[in-house]
Design an enzyme around this catalytic site. Structure first.
Site, PDB file in Angstrom:
ATOM      1  N   ASP A  72      -6.177  10.871   1.317  1.00  0.00           N
ATOM      2  CA  ASP A  72      -6.867   9.696   1.846  1.00  0.00           C
ATOM      3  C   ASP A  72      -7.702  10.121   3.043  1.00  0.00           C
ATOM      4  O   ASP A  72      -7.221  10.831   3.929  1.00  0.00           O
ATOM      5  CB  ASP A  72      -5.858   8.624   2.284  1.00  0.00           C
ATOM      6  CG  ASP A  72      -5.271   7.895   1.090  1.00  0.00           C
ATOM      7  OD1 ASP A  72      -5.732   8.147  -0.044  1.00  0.00           O
ATOM      8  OD2 ASP A  72      -4.351   7.090   1.282  1.00  0.00           O
ATOM      9  N   ASP A 113      -5.772   0.043 -10.570  1.00  0.00           N
ATOM     10  CA  ASP A 113      -4.501  -0.237  -9.887  1.00  0.00           C
ATOM     11  C   ASP A 113      -3.824  -1.360 -10.658  1.00  0.00           C
ATOM     12  O   ASP A 113      -4.339  -2.480 -10.719  1.00  0.00           O
ATOM     13  CB  ASP A 113      -4.747  -0.681  -8.441  1.00  0.00           C
ATOM     14  CG  ASP A 113      -5.333   0.442  -7.591  1.00  0.00           C
ATOM     15  OD1 ASP A 113      -5.105   1.621  -7.937  1.00  0.00           O
ATOM     16  OD2 ASP A 113      -6.014   0.146  -6.598  1.00  0.00           O
TER      17      ASP A 113
END
Lengths: 251, 204
Positions: free
Chosen positions: A11, A130
């Protein structure tokens, strides 16, 4: 024979790695290039960089970061997070990423998948999904998992593939962070539905989890973040484990 | 040793440039005819659609430059789409011809052969031409990174220097005299890929 891929995910915020990487011996564990080099040395097959920065100015930071990564590591990597249009995709690919990953914007504007696949080729367009269990199906969430869409994940995966996506990055929101293993059922359903590669994501905690997702759910690649960042296992250990058990991995 | 990397707005040049520099080459990232003509070797990278890439080369007059330089026996390396453009045409683009430097066409993997499309990830090289300098030091079984749905199918099979097995055995390295093409990404294939780029720098 095509190898199963092991993919660490980083990330990135404002050009820096967040969710700390606890590698020993790195001069700067927040520098994406340093971390990428370390994973390169471990034999990672690809890397995924997810930019969690939202603002426009920082998008430029991202492009220059992608250039810096491309000049320093000689392995494939995917960049995702906040990609909104063809121009964003072009900038990131020209900066040296192998693939871009589309998520929220692909749901809002599915034509972006077809337009970008036509322009740049399916092979560099990843659609990230997701998904969260809802009854006996799975629902697609967007905006970093905050917003439910009412869209069925299997229907969406199939549609994304039909529109020209070259790969699905499938994250189980139910399993993400649990370390209980990948969502084998979800992954298997998706790999049966589409004829493009599927990267399983969310839940890796043990060596067996990788074996299971490849052999039981037919994933083409397995992604993990904290497991690698906190050095619970190295990429090398995962690959040795898989190789001993007859899974084709790159050594 | 100066190598021109042709920059026509289609894809990534940074990794290739850096790797070639690392092996001692001076690099000119350029779309200028004179720069290209002034270099000792030429690399044509490429990511994107066949027709767009070809249109871009033509618009910038680079197709003629490439043909001329190849004819002058300058060592030339096409990478991925840069290899495909060397052929006569592609199933990806009905209305656009390729450079036609190599006879043959670019075809798509067939769905339903149990293989997923795109062919994505690390796969093995099977070396056919042991005397191909580009593959020097790389045994059969060396793994390289692929990311493509189309592959080259040359008319003259003797120019196939290496193949890869993906449902079928497809050509992944072509070599004809001074012209080399690789379907995979050497600039993304870690040590094996770097060896190939080093070999290209060291070609006489």
């Amino acid at each position: 024979m095509l190898s199963k891929r092991i993919i660490p995910c980083l990330d990135i915020k404002d050009g820096r790695v967040v969710k700390g990487v606890k590698f020993l011996g790195l001069r700067d564990a927040g520098d994406p290039v340093e971390v990428a080099r370390a994973y390169d040395a471990q034999g990672a097959d690809e890397l995924v960089f997810l930019d969690i920065t939202a603002s426009f100015e920082n998008r430029k930071t991202l492009v220059s970061l992608v250039e810096r990564i491309a000049r320093n590591i000689f392995m494939p990597f995917t960049v995702g997070g906040g990609i909104g249009d063809i121009e964003d995709i072009r900038n990131i690919l020209n900066a040296g990423a192998e693939k871009v990953s589309l998520n929220t914007q692909a749901v809002k504007l599915p034509e972006l998948i077809s337009a970008s696949a036509k322009r740049f080729g399916s092979q560099c367009i990843v659609v990230a999904i997701d998904a969260k269990r809802k009854g006996d199906s799975w629902e697609v969430f967007i905006n970093g998992g905050r917003t439910p869409t009412g869209i069925d994940a299997l229907v969406w995966a199939e549609k994304a593939a039909r529109l020209g996506a070259g790969e699905i990055l499938l994250t189980s929101m139910d399993y993400d962070g649990t370390k209980d293993g990948y969502d084998l059922e979800l992954t298997k359903e998706v790999t049966q539905k589409v004829n493009i590669p599927v990267i399983a994501s969310g839940g890796a905690g043990k060596l067996e989890d990788f074996y299971d997702v490849f052999t039981q759910a037919n994933a083409d690649a397995a992604l993990a973040a904290s497991l690698f960042h906190y050095q619970e296992y190295s990429v090398k250990q995962v690959k040795e484990y898989l190789k001993e058990r007859g899974v084709a991995v790159r050594s | 040793m100066k190598i021109a990397i042709i920059d026509y707005g289609m894809g990534n040049i940074h990794s290739v440039a850096k790797a070639l520099e690392f092996f001692g080459a001076a690099i000119s990232v350029t779309n200028k005819k004179n720069d290209i003509a002034g270099c000792d070797k030429i690399v044509l990278p490429g990511v994107g659609a066949f027709d767009d890439a070809m249109a871009e080369l033509e618009k910038q007059g680079l197709d003629m430059v490439i043909k001329e330089q190849v004819k002058n026996k300058k060592p030339f390396l096409g990478i991925c789409l840069g290899l495909q453009l060397l052929l006569e045409d592609s199933q990806e683009a009905k209305d656009k011809k390729g450079l036609g430097i190599l006879k043959g066409r670019v075809v798509k993997f067939k769905a339903g052969a149990g293989q997923k499309i795109p062919h994505m990830g690390w796969n093995d090289l099977k070396v056919i031409s042991g005397d191909c300098s580009l593959l020097s030091g790389l045994p059969t079984g060396s793994q390289v990174y692929f990311c493509h749905s189309y592959y080259p199918s040359p008319l003259d099979e003797s120019i196939i220097a290496a193949t890869t097995d993906y449902g079928l055995e497809f050509p992944c390295v072509l070599w004809k005299e001074n012209v080399y093409g690789v379907q995979f990404h050497p600039e993304k294939s870690q040590a094996v890929g770097l060896k190939i780029l080093e070999n290209f720098v060291n070609l006489c």
